[in-house]
Design a protein around this motif. Structure first.
Motif, PDB file in Angstrom:
ATOM      1  N   ILE A 226      32.700  52.445   6.079  1.00  0.00           N
ATOM      2  CA  ILE A 226      32.690  52.770   7.514  1.00  0.00           C
ATOM      3  C   ILE A 226      33.720  53.855   7.813  1.00  0.00           C
ATOM      4  O   ILE A 226      33.421  54.853   8.486  1.00  0.00           O
ATOM      5  N   LEU A 227      34.924  53.684   7.306  1.00  0.00           N
ATOM      6  CA  LEU A 227      35.954  54.688   7.550  1.00  0.00           C
ATOM      7  C   LEU A 227      35.608  56.010   6.872  1.00  0.00           C
ATOM      8  O   LEU A 227      35.889  57.084   7.409  1.00  0.00           O
ATOM      9  N   GLY A 228      34.963  55.927   5.735  1.00  0.00           N
ATOM     10  CA  GLY A 228      34.585  57.134   5.017  1.00  0.00           C
ATOM     11  C   GLY A 228      33.485  57.935   5.688  1.00  0.00           C
ATOM     12  O   GLY A 228      33.303  59.115   5.406  1.00  0.00           O
ATOM     13  N   LYS A 229      32.755  57.289   6.568  1.00  0.00           N
ATOM     14  CA  LYS A 229      31.689  57.985   7.294  1.00  0.00           C
ATOM     15  C   LYS A 229      32.173  58.572   8.614  1.00  0.00           C
ATOM     16  O   LYS A 229      31.363  58.952   9.468  1.00  0.00           O
ATOM     17  N   GLY A 230      33.481  58.624   8.793  1.00  0.00           N
ATOM     18  CA  GLY A 230      34.033  59.324   9.932  1.00  0.00           C
ATOM     19  C   GLY A 230      34.633  58.463  11.017  1.00  0.00           C
ATOM     20  O   GLY A 230      35.246  58.979  11.954  1.00  0.00           O
ATOM     21  N   ARG A 231      34.480  57.161  10.923  1.00  0.00           N
ATOM     22  CA  ARG A 231      35.074  56.276  11.933  1.00  0.00           C
ATOM     23  C   ARG A 231      36.588  56.269  11.759  1.00  0.00           C
ATOM     24  O   ARG A 231      37.094  55.916  10.698  1.00  0.00           O
ATOM     25  N   GLU A 232      37.326  56.673  12.772  1.00  0.00           N
ATOM     26  CA  GLU A 232      38.769  56.791  12.662  1.00  0.00           C
ATOM     27  C   GLU A 232      39.512  55.523  13.053  1.00  0.00           C
ATOM     28  O   GLU A 232      40.669  55.335  12.681  1.00  0.00           O
ATOM     29  N   SER A 233      38.864  54.654  13.827  1.00  0.00           N
ATOM     30  CA  SER A 233      39.514  53.422  14.263  1.00  0.00           C
ATOM     31  C   SER A 233      38.529  52.275  14.162  1.00  0.00           C
ATOM     32  O   SER A 233      37.372  52.398  14.577  1.00  0.00           O
ATOM     33  N   LEU A 234      38.978  51.157  13.610  1.00  0.00           N
ATOM     34  CA  LEU A 234      38.105  50.009  13.392  1.00  0.00           C
ATOM     35  C   LEU A 234      38.922  48.731  13.550  1.00  0.00           C
ATOM     36  O   LEU A 234      40.018  48.621  13.013  1.00  0.00           O
ATOM     37  N   THR A 235      38.369  47.781  14.295  1.00  0.00           N
ATOM     38  CA  THR A 235      38.999  46.474  14.448  1.00  0.00           C
ATOM     39  C   THR A 235      38.302  45.460  13.558  1.00  0.00           C
ATOM     40  O   THR A 235      37.080  45.336  13.590  1.00  0.00           O
ATOM     41  N   LEU A 236      39.074  44.735  12.767  1.00  0.00           N
ATOM     42  CA  LEU A 236      38.579  43.628  11.960  1.00  0.00           C
ATOM     43  C   LEU A 236      39.096  42.341  12.590  1.00  0.00           C
ATOM     44  O   LEU A 236      40.309  42.119  12.649  1.00  0.00           O
ATOM     45  N   SER A 237      38.186  41.501  13.059  1.00  0.00           N
ATOM     46  CA  SER A 237      38.584  40.340  13.847  1.00  0.00           C
ATOM     47  C   SER A 237      38.056  39.056  13.221  1.00  0.00           C
ATOM     48  O   SER A 237      36.845  38.900  13.026  1.00  0.00           O
TER      49      SER A 237
END
Length: 273
Positions: A226-237
């Protein structure tokens, strides 16, 4: 710079918010998610004070909208939206979870069961809700969940495309119905801001729920992708912390906090090279 935030879905009834938030903070979490019962038990003002005192954040509030029952349920959903946006402003929260209808029990409508009118009601309602939420910089996050219009990637993409609002995002709750996780990531990574993260003893949604590190599914490739496809911020909950009443949620918080912080550090090192 890519950023991973770590959340915990609050399961503690009767516990003073400040006490619980301090403990979650010490286990390495950045904030919490709140469902209506837990939010209303103390009220947004008390939660806001506890969050400020502990340096924690409300990463997502979780109302239950219903666009599947025609104007009566849509009108009720408007009332719920207004209440949750008021609470979000009080708590400095910028994300609300979205279901298109009840996720279980009576009234469940999946993507392939919904009538053309139900699809149209959901699309028009979400446009309206997104526009209202955007006035206070709040995103609406579609929870990819069986028994909703977001139960698989093609249906989720249809909803995103036809609503066509920049503050409509996805909570990629794997696995999606009849779908390999890699296909889900390829389809929805760009719109995913949030993940309800779980693990199981025998693989993705196979066996019994358990601690993230002890489960058979490896989350690192998912988050990396996910981060490698350009998403700069991600929440893991972390959700369902008692694993179906199998474990103490505090033990889950301790173990999953350690695992997620190691995962975050490892991926930060990868992406900095």
């Amino acid at each position: 710079m890519r950023r991973i935030e770590l959340g915990f879905c609050w399961p503690f009834s009767g516990l003073e918010p400040k006490e619980g938030l301090e403990r979650l903070r010490d286990y390495g979490f950045d904030g919490i998610e709140l469902w209506p019962d837990y939010l209303n038990e103390r009220g947004a003002v008390a939660w806001a004070a506890a969050l400020k005192a502990t340096g924690m954040r409300a990463l997502q509030l979780c109302p239950y909208f219903n666009f599947m029952g025609g104007e009566p349920t849509i009108a009720r959903s408007r009332e719920i939206l207004a209440k949750f946006l008021t609470d979000a402003r009080t708590m400095d929260c910028s994300r609300l979870r979205v279901f298109t209808g009840p996720p279980w029990g009576d009234g469940v409508v999946g993507a392939h069961e919904a009538t053309p009118q139900q699809w149209e009601d959901a699309i028009q309602s979400l446009r309206e809700f997104c526009d209202v939420a955007a006035r206070q910089n709040v995103e609406l996050c579609l929870e990819c969940h069986e028994g909703s219009l977001m139960e698989d990637s093609p249906s989720t993409l249809r909803l995103l495309r036809e609503v066509n609002r920049p503050n409509l995002t996805t909570n990629l709750q794997l696995p999606l119905v009849k779908e390999d996780w890699k296909f889900s990531i390829d389809s929805l990574a760009q719109t995913t801001t949030h993940i309800h993260i779980h693990n199981w003893t025998a693989g993705l949604n196979k066996g019994d729920m358990t601690f993230l590190e002890e489960g058979a599914f490896d989350w690192k490739p998912v988050v990396r992708s996910i981060l490698g496809k350009g998403r700069e911020s991600l929440t893991l909950s972390v959700e369902h912390a008692d694993h179906g009443q199998q474990h103490d949620p505090w033990e889950t918080a301790r173990r999953d906090g350690l695992y997620l912080n190691r995962l975050r550090l490892s991926l930060a090192e990868e992406f900095s090279q």
